[in-house]
Design an enzyme around this catalytic site. Structure first.
Site, PDB file in Angstrom:
ATOM      1  N   GLY A  24      23.060 -40.733  51.209  1.00  0.00           N
ATOM      2  CA  GLY A  24      21.807 -40.068  50.885  1.00  0.00           C
ATOM      3  C   GLY A  24      21.731 -39.625  49.440  1.00  0.00           C
ATOM      4  O   GLY A  24      22.750 -39.463  48.754  1.00  0.00           O
ATOM      5  N   ASP A  51      16.983 -36.154  50.437  1.00  0.00           N
ATOM      6  CA  ASP A  51      17.109 -34.765  50.871  1.00  0.00           C
ATOM      7  C   ASP A  51      16.344 -33.869  49.909  1.00  0.00           C
ATOM      8  O   ASP A  51      16.594 -33.877  48.702  1.00  0.00           O
ATOM      9  CB  ASP A  51      18.583 -34.350  50.893  1.00  0.00           C
ATOM     10  CG  ASP A  51      18.732 -32.891  51.266  1.00  0.00           C
ATOM     11  OD1 ASP A  51      18.616 -32.581  52.469  1.00  0.00           O
ATOM     12  OD2 ASP A  51      18.946 -32.054  50.361  1.00  0.00           O
ATOM     13  N   TYR A  56      13.785 -26.123  45.934  1.00  0.00           N
ATOM     14  CA  TYR A  56      13.984 -26.893  44.709  1.00  0.00           C
ATOM     15  C   TYR A  56      12.735 -26.921  43.836  1.00  0.00           C
ATOM     16  O   TYR A  56      12.797 -27.326  42.676  1.00  0.00           O
ATOM     17  CB  TYR A  56      14.405 -28.333  45.028  1.00  0.00           C
ATOM     18  CG  TYR A  56      15.695 -28.461  45.810  1.00  0.00           C
ATOM     19  CD1 TYR A  56      16.588 -27.397  45.929  1.00  0.00           C
ATOM     20  CD2 TYR A  56      16.015 -29.659  46.440  1.00  0.00           C
ATOM     21  CE1 TYR A  56      17.755 -27.537  46.652  1.00  0.00           C
ATOM     22  CE2 TYR A  56      17.190 -29.795  47.165  1.00  0.00           C
ATOM     23  CZ  TYR A  56      18.056 -28.733  47.277  1.00  0.00           C
ATOM     24  OH  TYR A  56      19.215 -28.864  48.003  1.00  0.00           O
ATOM     25  N   LYS A  85      13.886 -28.603  53.626  1.00  0.00           N
ATOM     26  CA  LYS A  85      14.527 -27.400  54.123  1.00  0.00           C
ATOM     27  C   LYS A  85      13.639 -26.159  54.043  1.00  0.00           C
ATOM     28  O   LYS A  85      12.875 -25.992  53.090  1.00  0.00           O
ATOM     29  CB  LYS A  85      15.833 -27.170  53.349  1.00  0.00           C
ATOM     30  CG  LYS A  85      16.864 -28.281  53.578  1.00  0.00           C
ATOM     31  CD  LYS A  85      18.201 -27.973  52.958  1.00  0.00           C
ATOM     32  CE  LYS A  85      18.280 -28.311  51.486  1.00  0.00           C
ATOM     33  NZ  LYS A  85      18.211 -29.772  51.237  1.00  0.00           N
ATOM     34  N   HIS A 118      17.745 -23.779  55.396  1.00  0.00           N
ATOM     35  CA  HIS A 118      18.508 -23.945  54.159  1.00  0.00           C
ATOM     36  C   HIS A 118      19.815 -23.148  54.163  1.00  0.00           C
ATOM     37  O   HIS A 118      20.856 -23.637  53.711  1.00  0.00           O
ATOM     38  CB  HIS A 118      17.651 -23.529  52.965  1.00  0.00           C
ATOM     39  CG  HIS A 118      18.049 -24.180  51.688  1.00  0.00           C
ATOM     40  ND1 HIS A 118      17.153 -24.670  50.775  1.00  0.00           N
ATOM     41  CD2 HIS A 118      19.261 -24.436  51.148  1.00  0.00           C
ATOM     42  CE1 HIS A 118      17.784 -25.192  49.742  1.00  0.00           C
ATOM     43  NE2 HIS A 118      19.065 -25.052  49.942  1.00  0.00           N
ATOM     44  N   SER A 168      21.999 -25.817  57.358  1.00  0.00           N
ATOM     45  CA  SER A 168      22.760 -26.042  56.133  1.00  0.00           C
ATOM     46  C   SER A 168      23.591 -24.805  55.824  1.00  0.00           C
ATOM     47  O   SER A 168      23.234 -23.694  56.233  1.00  0.00           O
ATOM     48  CB  SER A 168      21.799 -26.340  54.974  1.00  0.00           C
ATOM     49  OG  SER A 168      22.507 -26.543  53.762  1.00  0.00           O
ATOM     50  N   GLN A 190      24.453 -29.561  57.097  1.00  0.00           N
ATOM     51  CA  GLN A 190      24.849 -29.833  55.721  1.00  0.00           C
ATOM     52  C   GLN A 190      25.824 -28.752  55.271  1.00  0.00           C
ATOM     53  O   GLN A 190      25.511 -27.567  55.352  1.00  0.00           O
ATOM     54  CB  GLN A 190      23.637 -29.832  54.798  1.00  0.00           C
ATOM     55  CG  GLN A 190      22.613 -30.908  55.080  1.00  0.00           C
ATOM     56  CD  GLN A 190      21.467 -30.860  54.086  1.00  0.00           C
ATOM     57  OE1 GLN A 190      21.291 -29.892  53.346  1.00  0.00           O
ATOM     58  NE2 GLN A 190      20.666 -31.902  54.072  1.00  0.00           N
ATOM     59  N   ALA A 221      25.776 -26.827  37.130  1.00  0.00           N
ATOM     60  CA  ALA A 221      24.778 -26.409  36.151  1.00  0.00           C
ATOM     61  C   ALA A 221      23.728 -27.497  36.055  1.00  0.00           C
ATOM     62  O   ALA A 221      23.976 -28.652  36.365  1.00  0.00           O
ATOM     63  CB  ALA A 221      25.437 -26.180  34.790  1.00  0.00           C
ATOM     64  N   SER A 275      22.026 -37.609  40.848  1.00  0.00           N
ATOM     65  CA  SER A 275      22.200 -37.946  39.440  1.00  0.00           C
ATOM     66  C   SER A 275      20.835 -38.278  38.862  1.00  0.00           C
ATOM     67  O   SER A 275      19.916 -38.661  39.586  1.00  0.00           O
ATOM     68  CB  SER A 275      23.148 -39.138  39.265  1.00  0.00           C
ATOM     69  OG  SER A 275      23.292 -39.466  37.890  1.00  0.00           O
ATOM     70  N   ARG A 280      24.686 -44.296  36.989  1.00  0.00           N
ATOM     71  CA  ARG A 280      25.478 -43.483  37.909  1.00  0.00           C
ATOM     72  C   ARG A 280      24.911 -43.547  39.318  1.00  0.00           C
ATOM     73  O   ARG A 280      25.651 -43.574  40.308  1.00  0.00           O
ATOM     74  CB  ARG A 280      25.518 -42.036  37.413  1.00  0.00           C
ATOM     75  CG  ARG A 280      26.413 -41.106  38.211  1.00  0.00           C
ATOM     76  CD  ARG A 280      27.882 -41.488  38.094  1.00  0.00           C
ATOM     77  NE  ARG A 280      28.344 -41.498  36.721  1.00  0.00           N
ATOM     78  CZ  ARG A 280      28.738 -40.419  36.046  1.00  0.00           C
ATOM     79  NH1 ARG A 280      28.720 -39.243  36.632  1.00  0.00           N
ATOM     80  NH2 ARG A 280      29.148 -40.524  34.801  1.00  0.00           N
ATOM     81  N   GLU A 283      26.092 -46.715  40.788  1.00  0.00           N
ATOM     82  CA  GLU A 283      27.529 -46.614  41.071  1.00  0.00           C
ATOM     83  C   GLU A 283      27.775 -45.854  42.366  1.00  0.00           C
ATOM     84  O   GLU A 283      28.604 -46.244  43.198  1.00  0.00           O
ATOM     85  CB  GLU A 283      28.233 -45.902  39.919  1.00  0.00           C
ATOM     86  CG  GLU A 283      29.703 -45.624  40.165  1.00  0.00           C
ATOM     87  CD  GLU A 283      30.297 -44.721  39.092  1.00  0.00           C
ATOM     88  OE1 GLU A 283      31.072 -43.815  39.465  1.00  0.00           O
ATOM     89  OE2 GLU A 283      29.980 -44.917  37.898  1.00  0.00           O
TER      90      GLU A 283
END
Length: 324
Positions: A24, A51, A56, A85, A118, A168, A190, A221, A275, A280, A283
């Site tokens: 995910g 997710d 957020y 959430k 959450h 979570s 989670q 961060a 990311s 990335r 990857e």
């Protein structure tokens, strides 16, 4: 667990015949434009599990990115598993459905695949997501229990726009309490989990009850969004620099991150990774099965045990900055 020829296509069944993609992409990204770009890259790489979270503050950007893919004919809604959430300030039962409907509107979706509490901690209800007293201490809400909130989530499933529900930042003790009284059991939990915090007891309990354990995404961060909970937050001690992990990575010609993510899926858990870097992102999706001796080495050869995030004790995620 259903695994195709490719580990990254693994889907894990729940007790309710819902199957959850093990791989995910987490959306804890502060900038809306960057969020949209990162999700586009994630969907192009092959991620089919997103997710999200009210906390957020970027659900609208996530919704825009999904709509871009739908309208371009690159993806159908039924191919995508979307979680979001409920934040701590909305734990009171009368606040749950309005919060859920607001998330659906921002995400531009009729149905949510999994709606998650959450954290198990209720904060003072209201529009301020991070309520604090004059001394800077979190103001908790003693007028509601986690069981009250769980029953409100069950009613969302009854109403038809929520396919499954979960938790979570939950401890095994708290999860046992919910499972004992739940009419609809959690489909997914989670938690922070990585080779330095494997959570084997919690995983065993989840397996017993048809619950998917997912290593959630977080970053230490905002400027280091390549750091993930499944990879130990990039904090000290660094999981990705562990000699067992690095030796396996050299042997199988994968990165240490790919080794940890493959380990997560092979042991029966799902993971989230975040990311903003397209390379990335690709990857992190490009994982493949580890040999059995490598899995044994990780289980038996790593003795470090550390939790990086104290959210399970406070309800305050260390990776989400306070609003200014």
């Amino acid at each position: 667990m259903t695994t195709s020829d490719s580990l990254r296509d693994t889907r894990i069944p729940t007790h309710e015949s819902v199957t959850i993609p093990a791989v995910g992409f987490g959306t804890l990204i502060p900038d809306p434009l960057v969020t949209r770009q990162a999700i586009r890259a994630a969907l192009e790489a092959g991620f089919r599990h997103l997710d999200c979270a009210e906390r957020y503050r970027n659900e609208a950007a996530v919704g825009d990115a999904m709509q871009d893919a739908f309208k371009a004919g690159k993806l159908r809604r039924e191919e995508l598993f979307v979680t979001t959430k409920l934040w701590n300030t909305n734990h009171r039962p009368e606040r749950v459905k309005p919060a859920f409907d607001a998330s659906r509107r921002r995400l531009q979706l009729d149905e949510i695949d999994c709606y998650i509490i959450h954290t198990p901690f209720a904060f003072q209800p209201g529009d301020e997501q991070d309520p604090r007293d004059a001394s800077g201490r979190v103001i908790y809400d003693s007028g509601v229990t986690l069981v009250d909130t769980w029953h409100a989530l069950e009613r969302l499933v009854d109403e038809g726009h929520c396919k499954s529900i979960g938790l979570s930042d939950i401890t095994l003790e708290k999860l046992r309490e919910i499972v004992a009284v739940a009419r609809i059991r959690p489909a997914m939990v989670q938690v922070e989990s990585h080779p330095y915090l494997p959570e084997w007891d919690l995983l065993d309990f989840c397996r017993e009850h048809g619950i998917v354990l997912q290593a959630f995404a977080s970053s230490r961060a905002w400027h280091r969004l390549q750091a993930f909970a499944a990879l130990g937050h990039a904090m000290e001690p660094r999981v990705l620099e562990d000699p067992v992990i690095t030796a396996i990575a050299r042997r199988v010609q994968k990165t240490p991150a790919q080794v940890c993510l493959a380990w997560a899926v092979q042991r029966g858990t799902a993971f989230l990774t975040t990311s903003t870097n397209p390379a990335r992102i690709r990857e992190n999706f490009d994982i493949s099965a580890l040999p059995e001796d490598a899995m044994r080495e990780i289980r038996d050869g790593i003795t470090t045990n550390v939790r990086f995030n104290a959210v399970v004790e406070t309800g305050v995620p260390g990776f989400i900055p306070r609003a200014r």
